[in-house]
Design a protein around this motif. Structure first.
Motif, short mmCIF file in Angstrom:
data_model
loop_
_atom_site.label_atom_id
_atom_site.label_comp_id
_atom_site.label_asym_id
_atom_site.label_seq_id
_atom_site.Cartn_x
_atom_site.Cartn_y
_atom_site.Cartn_z
N ASP A 86 118.51 62.68 57.64
CA ASP A 86 117.51 61.77 57.08
C ASP A 86 116.56 62.51 56.15
O ASP A 86 116.12 61.98 55.13
CB ASP A 86 116.71 61.11 58.21
N PHE A 87 116.24 63.76 56.49
CA PHE A 87 115.35 64.58 55.65
C PHE A 87 115.99 64.82 54.29
O PHE A 87 115.32 64.74 53.24
CB PHE A 87 115.07 65.89 56.37
N ALA A 88 117.30 65.11 54.28
CA ALA A 88 118.01 65.32 53.01
C ALA A 88 117.95 64.05 52.16
O ALA A 88 117.73 64.12 50.94
CB ALA A 88 119.45 65.71 53.28
N ARG A 89 118.15 62.91 52.80
CA ARG A 89 118.06 61.63 52.08
C ARG A 89 116.68 61.45 51.48
O ARG A 89 116.54 61.10 50.29
CB ARG A 89 118.36 60.48 53.06
N HIS A 90 115.64 61.73 52.28
CA HIS A 90 114.27 61.55 51.82
C HIS A 90 113.94 62.51 50.68
O HIS A 90 113.32 62.11 49.68
CB HIS A 90 113.30 61.77 52.98
N LEU A 91 114.34 63.75 50.81
CA LEU A 91 114.07 64.75 49.77
C LEU A 91 114.73 64.36 48.46
O LEU A 91 114.14 64.50 47.37
CB LEU A 91 114.54 66.12 50.22
N ALA A 107 113.45 72.14 48.06
CA ALA A 107 113.21 72.33 49.49
C ALA A 107 114.16 73.35 50.09
O ALA A 107 115.29 73.53 49.64
CB ALA A 107 113.35 71.00 50.22
N ALA A 108 113.67 74.04 51.13
CA ALA A 108 114.49 74.99 51.87
C ALA A 108 114.15 74.89 53.35
O ALA A 108 112.98 74.72 53.72
CB ALA A 108 114.25 76.42 51.38
N ILE A 109 115.15 74.96 54.19
CA ILE A 109 114.93 75.08 55.62
C ILE A 109 114.72 76.56 55.89
O ILE A 109 115.61 77.39 55.66
CB ILE A 109 116.14 74.54 56.42
N SER A 110 113.53 76.89 56.38
CA SER A 110 113.11 78.29 56.43
C SER A 110 112.91 78.77 57.87
O SER A 110 112.38 78.04 58.71
CB SER A 110 111.81 78.47 55.65
N MET A 111 113.33 79.99 58.12
CA MET A 111 113.14 80.63 59.41
C MET A 111 112.54 82.02 59.21
O MET A 111 112.60 82.57 58.11
CB MET A 111 114.47 80.75 60.16
N ASP A 112 111.98 82.59 60.27
CA ASP A 112 111.44 83.94 60.15
C ASP A 112 111.65 84.72 61.44
O ASP A 112 111.48 84.20 62.54
CB ASP A 112 109.94 83.90 59.81
N GLU A 113 112.08 85.96 61.25
CA GLU A 113 112.22 86.94 62.32
C GLU A 113 113.04 86.40 63.50
O GLU A 113 112.64 86.52 64.66
CB GLU A 113 110.83 87.42 62.78
N PHE A 162 121.98 72.11 51.46
CA PHE A 162 120.63 72.52 51.83
C PHE A 162 120.42 74.00 51.47
O PHE A 162 121.28 74.85 51.73
CB PHE A 162 120.40 72.36 53.33
N HIS A 163 119.25 74.31 50.90
CA HIS A 163 118.85 75.70 50.72
C HIS A 163 118.31 76.22 52.06
O HIS A 163 117.62 75.50 52.78
CB HIS A 163 117.78 75.83 49.65
N ILE A 164 118.60 77.48 52.35
CA ILE A 164 118.15 78.11 53.58
C ILE A 164 117.49 79.43 53.22
O ILE A 164 117.98 80.18 52.37
CB ILE A 164 119.33 78.36 54.55
N THR A 165 116.36 79.74 53.87
CA THR A 165 115.69 81.01 53.63
C THR A 165 115.37 81.69 54.95
O THR A 165 115.23 81.04 55.99
CB THR A 165 114.38 80.84 52.83
N LEU A 166 115.24 83.00 54.90
CA LEU A 166 114.90 83.78 56.08
C LEU A 166 113.98 84.93 55.70
O LEU A 166 114.24 85.65 54.73
CB LEU A 166 116.16 84.35 56.74
N ALA A 167 112.92 85.08 56.46
CA ALA A 167 112.10 86.29 56.40
C ALA A 167 112.39 87.06 57.68
O ALA A 167 111.96 86.68 58.76
CB ALA A 167 110.62 85.94 56.30
N GLY A 168 113.17 88.13 57.56
CA GLY A 168 113.58 88.86 58.75
C GLY A 168 114.57 89.96 58.40
O GLY A 168 114.78 90.28 57.23
N ASN A 169 115.19 90.50 59.41
CA ASN A 169 116.11 91.62 59.20
C ASN A 169 117.37 91.17 58.45
O ASN A 169 117.80 90.02 58.55
CB ASN A 169 116.50 92.22 60.55
N TYR A 170 117.94 92.12 57.73
CA TYR A 170 119.17 91.86 56.98
C TYR A 170 120.35 91.75 57.94
O TYR A 170 120.55 92.61 58.81
CB TYR A 170 119.40 92.99 55.98
N HIS A 171 121.13 90.68 57.78
CA HIS A 171 122.37 90.51 58.53
C HIS A 171 123.48 90.22 57.53
O HIS A 171 123.47 89.17 56.87
CB HIS A 171 122.26 89.36 59.53
#
Length: 586
Positions: A364-369, A378-384, A404-413
C-alpha cells in the motif's frame, strides 16, 4: 498581524529555559573551573577590548584571551561561498545590553549588503568529556558527576544579549555569505560592538572575493545526511505536534539544514524506531489500523505533510529515508479497531508474523508513494542491523515491490551490498575504493558515517571546532559520495544551556540549537562541505586546462585528510584546513 503574534508566542513559550531571547548570559550555567584571577584581569586596559581571534579556538569565558589577535582580518572567498570568523570581546567592567552589528562591505561602488554579514554573540554551554576507557564513547551515562564537565563556547546566538559581565570574555561569531553575483575584489567593512553606556569597540573585516563561483547548496554534489527530529522542535518550542505553529517553528531550523546542502528527509514509519533513545522519541508518521473485518488501513496524513513541508517550504528534494523495518526493539504497533486498543506484533524478520505485518503495508505504501510522485525518492532505510535480519527484510521488501529503494547505515556485507541504493559505512571501517567505484557505476551511492564511537574526528561540544570541517573532507578523500551524522536536532532536556545527555558524549545528539541558531561545529561542517565542492570544481577546471601542477598542489594538500595522512602527521586539524583553503583560493 497573525505572524507577529506567533513570533511573540514563540518568544514566550520558551520562558522555562531562557526567559527572553536576550537574556543569554543570565541563563548560562556556572563555570566552576579554575580561571584567571583579579591580578590577571587588572592588566587589561580600562576600555572594552575587541580583536579577531581564531575559529579553531573555543575561548574560555572567565579567562583573558590568549594567542594571536588582530584588529583587521582578511578572508578569502569565492562568490556564493560562506566564510566564517571569530572576534573576541573582553572587559574589566560590566557592559549592559551590548549589541554587535556588521556594516556593509564595500569595494569601490560594489557592495556586499550588511544583511549578508551575520554577527552574533557565542553562547556558553555545559559539556563533558570522552569515556575513560579509551575505547568506544557510546553507552549510558546515568551519573553526570562521573564525567568532568565544563563550560564551552559553541552556540551562535543573536546580535543582542543582556550583558557582558566584568572580567569575562565573550566571542562574536561572524558568518559572511557572499552573494553569488559578487564581483571579484577586496570588500571592506567593520564589526561594531556598542553598550548602553556608550561603550564602543570595533574590528575591521576584509573579504577578498575571487573570480570563481560556488553553486547554490541545492546543487552541491556532496551527499549530506543529518537526521532530523521534528518531535524535538514541538517539545522545546512548546507547540502542538504537527500544528501550523509546529511547522512554523521548524522552518528556521530545517532551512539551515537545506542551506548546508542536505540531501535527505528523515521519516519515521513506525513507532519508536530507535527504542526511544533520544529525549524526544520518534513516533510513527503513518498510522496503521486493523479494522473490525480484518482489513488493514493506513493513514498517511502526517507523513505527507512532513514530506511536503521539507520539500516545498524547506527545499530538500532528495531521498525520503523511511525508518525502519528493523527497529532496535522488534515490536510493531497498530490500532485494533475491534478492541479499541493499540496492540503490538513482536516478531523477528525471519518470522511469518513479520511478513504478515509488513507485506500489506509495503504494497500500500508503494501505491501511495507512486500516487504522490515520490516513489523514486523514497527508500526503506535501516541502520546497524545484522546480515541475517537484513536479508529477511529485503526479501519482504522485494516481494512487496521489486523496485523499492533500500538503504543501510551499517557494516559492509558483500551478500547484500548490491541491493542497497545507498550504503553508509562506519568511519572506522573504510571500504575499498574499488567497491565504491563499482557501486557508483551502478548508480548507487556510498557514504561514511560518524557516531558516538569516534573520539576523533567528531562534533561533540568539546571537540576541536576544526573537526567539523575535517570530517566531510576526509569522506571525500576516502572516495565516498558524502557523509551521514545521525543527529541534527535531537535536543537534550535543556539544549540552550546543557548539551550533556544520559547516553553518549555531550553534543552527540545535536549540532544546532533551538530557534534556528547555529553552532561553531555546524558552521565549520559547512566550511568542510564547501571545500569538497571547491575541490570538485577546481579539479574539473584544471583537468580541462591540463594544469597538472595545480592539480598536484591540491592532491598534496589533501593527503593529510586521508587515513595515510592521519598516521604520518601531527599537524593540528585547523592548520590542515587552513593550508587546503589557501590552495583552493589561489
Amino acid at each position: 498581524m497573525k505572524k507577529t503574534l506567533f513570533s511573540l508566542f514563540l518568544l514566550l513559550s520558551v520562558a522555562p529555559m531562557w526567559a527572553q531571547t536576550d537574556t543569554l548570559v543570565a541563563s548560562e550555567l556556572t563555570d566552576t573551573k579554575q580561571h584567571d584571577g583579579n591580578e590577571v584581569w587588572a592588566r587589561v586596559p580600562d576600555a572594552v577590548q575587541m580583536a579577531w581571534g581564531s575559529t579553531d579556538v573555543r575561548y574560555a569565558k572567565m579567562n583573558v584571551p590568549r594567542g594571536r589577535m588582530a584588529k583587521t582580518l582578511r578572508l578569502d572567498a569565492w562568490a556564493g561561498e560562506r566564510v566564517m570568523a571569530q572576534a573576541v570581546v573582553w572587559t574589566r567592567h560590566d557592559i549592559v545590553s551590548p549589541r554587535v552589528e556588521a556594516t556593509a562591505l564595500t569595494c569601490g561602488r560594489e557592495v556586499i549588503d550588511a544583511k549578508a554579514v551575520n554577527a552574533g554573540f557565542v553562547g556558553y554551554v555545559m559539556t563533558d568529556e570522552l569515556n575513560h576507557n579509551g575505547k568506544s564513547n557510546c553507552g549510558h551515562r546515568p551519573n553526570k558527576a562521573d564525567f568532568d564537565s565544563s563550560m564551552v563556547a559553541d552556540m551562535v546566538y543573536g546580535p543582542h544579549i543582556d550583558r557582558i559581565p566584568r572580567c569575562t570574555t565573550r566571542p562574536v561569531w561572524v558568518n559572511v555569505w557572499v552573494p553569488a553575483i559578487t564581483r571579484a575584489g577586496i570588500y571592506k567593512g567593520k564589526i561594531v560592538l556598542t553598550g548602553d553606556k556608550g561603550e564602543k569597540a570595533e574590528v575591521a573585516l576584509e573579504v577578498k572575493v575571487g573570480s570563481r563561483q560556488l553553486p547554490a547548496p541545492k546543487d552541491w554534489a556532496f551527499d549530506l545526511d543529518l537526521w532530523q527530529n521534528p518531535y524535538a522542535v514541538a517539545r522545546v518550542m512548546n507547540v502542538k505536534l504537527w500544528s501550523r505553529e509546529h511547522f512554523d517553528a521548524m522552518l528556521p531550523v530545517m532551512k539551515m539544514l537545506a542551506d548546508a546542502g542536505q540531501k535527505s528527509i528523515t521519516a519515521s514509519i513506525m513507532h519508536h524506531p530507535w527504542n526511544g533513545q533520544t529525549e524526544d522519541p520518534f513516533g510513527s508518521m503513518i498510522q496503521r489500523t486493523l479494522t473490525v473485518d480484518g482489513q488493514w488501513k493506513y493513514d498517511y496524513t502526517v507523513f505527507d505533510r512532513w514530506v511536503e513541508f521539507m520539500t516545498r517550504e524547506v527545499g530538500i528534494t532528495g531521498t525520503i529515508d523511511c525508518y525502519t523495518m528493523i527497529p532496535w526493539a522488534l515490536q510493531f504497533d497498530y490500532y485494533d479497531q475491534a478492541s479499541n486498543t493499540v496492540k503490538f506484533v513482536n516478531a523477528r524478520p525471519q518470522d511469518a508474523a513479520y511478513r504478515d505485518y509488513w507485506l500489506p503495508f509495503l504494497r500500500d505504501f508503494a501505491r501511495h508513494l507512486r500516487q504522490r510522485g515520490w516513489f523514486e525518492r523514497a527508500a526503506i532505510s535501516m541502520d546497524e542491523r545484522q546480515l541475517e535480519d537484513m536479508q529477511s527484510a529485503i526479501a519482504v521488501i522485494r516481494e512487496a515491490d521489486a523496485d523499492f529503494h533500500i538503504t543501510l547505515a551499517g557494516n559492509y556485507h558483500k551478500e547484500i551490498e548490491h541491493e542497497l541504493a545507498d550504503l553508509s559505512v562506519p568511519y572506522g571501517s573504510p571500504l575499498d575504493r574499488s567497491i565504491i567505484a563499482e557501486r557508483r557505476s551502478r548508480g548507487q551511492s556510498t557514504t561514511c558515517y560518524i557516531c558516538c564511537t569516534e573520539s576523533f574526528p567528531n562534533t561533540f561540544t568539546f571537540s576541536d571546532p576544526a573537526e567539523g570541517a575535517f570530517i566531510p573532507i576526509h569522506a571525500m578523500v576516502q572516495g565516498y559520495d558524502g557523509l551521514l551524522r545521525w543527529a541534527y536536532n535531537s535536543w537534550t532536556a535543556d539544549p540552550m544551556r546543557d548539551t550533556r545527555f544520559r547516553s553518549w558524549p555531550a553534543g552527540d545528539t545535536y549540532i544546532v540549537y533551538p530557534g534556528g541558531r547555529s553552532s561553531m561545529r555546524f558552521d565549520r561542517l559547512v566550511e568542510g562541505i564547501q571545500c569538497c565542492e571547491k575541490v570538485r570544481l577546481l579539479r574539473a577546471e584544471l583537468q580541462a586546462k591540463g594544469n597538472r601542477r595545480a592539480l598536484k598542489r591540491i592532491d598534496e594538500a589533501l593527503k593529510v585528510f586521508g587515513w595515510g595522512g592521519l598516521e604520518h602527521t601531527q599537524m593540528p586539524t585547523g592548520e590542515r584546513i587552513s593550508r587546503l583553503q589557501r590552495v583552493l583560493n589561489q
